[in-house]
Design an enzyme around this catalytic site. Sequence first.
Site, mmCIF file in Angstrom:
data_model
loop_
_atom_site.group_PDB
_atom_site.id
_atom_site.type_symbol
_atom_site.label_atom_id
_atom_site.label_comp_id
_atom_site.label_asym_id
_atom_site.label_seq_id
_atom_site.Cartn_x
_atom_site.Cartn_y
_atom_site.Cartn_z
ATOM 1 C CB SER A 1 -0.881 0.011 1.253
ATOM 2 O OG SER A 1 -1.713 1.163 1.268
ATOM 3 C CE1 TYR B 1 -4.023 -2.310 5.182
ATOM 4 C CE2 TYR B 1 -3.547 0.014 4.783
ATOM 5 C CZ TYR B 1 -3.833 -1.252 4.306
ATOM 6 O OH TYR B 1 -3.923 -1.466 2.947
HETATM 7 P P1 NAP Z 1 -11.284 -6.528 0.265
HETATM 8 O O1 NAP Z 1 -12.164 -6.017 -0.813
HETATM 9 O O2 NAP Z 1 -11.742 -6.469 1.671
HETATM 10 O O3 NAP Z 1 -10.821 -8.024 -0.091
HETATM 11 C C1 NAP Z 1 -9.909 -8.687 0.756
HETATM 12 C C2 NAP Z 1 -9.730 -10.110 0.284
HETATM 13 O O4 NAP Z 1 -8.812 -10.788 1.170
HETATM 14 C C3 NAP Z 1 -11.015 -10.916 0.318
HETATM 15 O O5 NAP Z 1 -10.981 -11.864 -0.718
HETATM 16 C C4 NAP Z 1 -10.939 -11.610 1.680
HETATM 17 O O6 NAP Z 1 -11.774 -12.752 1.695
HETATM 18 C C5 NAP Z 1 -9.453 -11.956 1.715
HETATM 19 N N1 NAP Z 1 -8.899 -12.182 3.057
HETATM 20 C C6 NAP Z 1 -8.873 -11.332 4.120
HETATM 21 N N2 NAP Z 1 -8.264 -11.914 5.162
HETATM 22 C C7 NAP Z 1 -7.879 -13.150 4.752
HETATM 23 C C8 NAP Z 1 -7.216 -14.232 5.380
HETATM 24 N N3 NAP Z 1 -6.789 -14.158 6.665
HETATM 25 N N4 NAP Z 1 -7.001 -15.351 4.660
HETATM 26 C C9 NAP Z 1 -7.421 -15.457 3.376
HETATM 27 N N5 NAP Z 1 -8.062 -14.469 2.732
HETATM 28 C C10 NAP Z 1 -8.294 -13.331 3.415
HETATM 29 O O7 NAP Z 1 -9.895 -5.737 0.281
HETATM 30 P P2 NAP Z 1 -9.104 -5.016 -0.912
HETATM 31 O O8 NAP Z 1 -9.399 -3.571 -0.841
HETATM 32 O O9 NAP Z 1 -9.282 -5.723 -2.195
HETATM 33 O O10 NAP Z 1 -7.600 -5.223 -0.380
HETATM 34 C C11 NAP Z 1 -6.756 -6.222 -0.914
HETATM 35 C C12 NAP Z 1 -5.318 -5.870 -0.608
HETATM 36 O O11 NAP Z 1 -5.016 -4.592 -1.149
HETATM 37 C C13 NAP Z 1 -4.998 -5.774 0.887
HETATM 38 O O12 NAP Z 1 -3.728 -6.334 1.129
HETATM 39 C C14 NAP Z 1 -4.989 -4.282 1.154
HETATM 40 O O13 NAP Z 1 -4.140 -3.953 2.228
HETATM 41 C C15 NAP Z 1 -4.446 -3.769 -0.163
HETATM 42 N N6 NAP Z 1 -4.787 -2.362 -0.450
HETATM 43 C C16 NAP Z 1 -6.074 -1.993 -0.722
HETATM 44 C C17 NAP Z 1 -6.333 -0.660 -1.050
HETATM 45 C C18 NAP Z 1 -7.713 -0.183 -1.440
HETATM 46 O O14 NAP Z 1 -7.865 1.005 -1.711
HETATM 47 N N7 NAP Z 1 -8.723 -1.016 -1.535
HETATM 48 C C19 NAP Z 1 -5.298 0.276 -1.049
HETATM 49 C C20 NAP Z 1 -4.012 -0.157 -0.745
HETATM 50 C C21 NAP Z 1 -3.756 -1.475 -0.464
HETATM 51 P P3 NAP Z 1 -12.452 -13.272 3.081
HETATM 52 O O15 NAP Z 1 -12.829 -12.067 3.886
HETATM 53 O O16 NAP Z 1 -13.609 -14.113 2.641
HETATM 54 O O17 NAP Z 1 -11.386 -14.080 3.731
#
Ligand code: NAP
Length: 256
Positions: free
Chosen positions: A140, A154
């Site tokens: 991130s 985080y």
């Molecule tokens: P999201 O929409 O909440 O999706 C998260 C995914 O991770 C889901 O498939 C969830 O499925 C899975 N997950 C969470 N905990 C897990 C675990 N312990 N074991 C296996 N699967 C797990 O989040 P997102 O926004 O796509 O974020 C994905 C990544 O991008 C993260 O690493 C986040 O830090 C990073 N990120 C996101 C943003 C943003 O703007 N969205 C910005 C910077 C970085 P389940 O809940 O069913 O397990």
Amino acid sequence: MFTPLTGRTVLVTGGTKGIGKGIARVFVHAGANVVVVGRGTEAGDAAVQELGSRASFVIADVGVAADCERMAAETVERFGGIDVLCANAGVFPDAKLEDMTEADIDAIFATNVKGTMLSVKACMAELERSGHGRVVLTSSITGPITGYPGWCHYGATKAAQLGFLRTAAIELAPKGITINAVMPGNIETEGLDELGPDYRAAMEASIPQKKLGKVEDIGYAALFFATDEAGYITGQTIVVDGGQVLPESPMAMEAM
Ligand code: NAP
């Protein structure tokens, strides 16, 4: 021209929703087989339905070593190997430092840091066997570059992933495996939606391109790191944020 990834197998943790599902979609379109991993069956089945016949779901919690070993073994059983690991699963609950509990800290580190490390460890042997192993982490901008109140824990996890990356890159190099990270800005996902419309509007206003990123924007960066042609790049990061980290102050945005 890049060598096609047709027939390669890509394991995407957290591939059942959000950025991970976008990464999975980009790899499916590139001709790869994709295994998406998450803790929920409903989201996993829905993702496979959407991604099509070259996609498969494995239920696993990346914070548990045995789950990571099983997700790697099931991927090999279904598709014969692992060429690319996208260690993307992550959580971003918010809590101010004064309210944060020890359990809050342990929980976020379990998925974001321990989960990243265990995923890589579980897939290493198969990535080496492929002869062109690739690992792409989803870090991130928050933590490594920027800060946001409520996200001390985080930010610490997202910076920790990059500390892991640099030494892992050295250890993986003799095995023919590269490891790099994508650093997203604010991307439209289910997880981000939960932060509410005010958060979204404030973020859009702070980005020079005046829009949030799409999940595929992260997928394309991951796809590049996965190509044969990116084989000499390891231990590196790429920011994908529409310019979000660039303005020196709010005045820089007003001056546009
Ligand atoms: P999201 O929409 O909440 O999706 C998260 C995914 O991770 C889901 O498939 C969830 O499925 C899975 N997950 C969470 N905990 C897990 C675990 N312990 N074991 C296996 N699967 C797990 O989040 P997102 O926004 O796509 O974020 C994905 C990544 O991008 C993260 O690493 C986040 O830090 C990073 N990120 C996101 C943003 C943003 O703007 N969205 C910005 C910077 C970085 P389940 O809940 O069913 O397990």
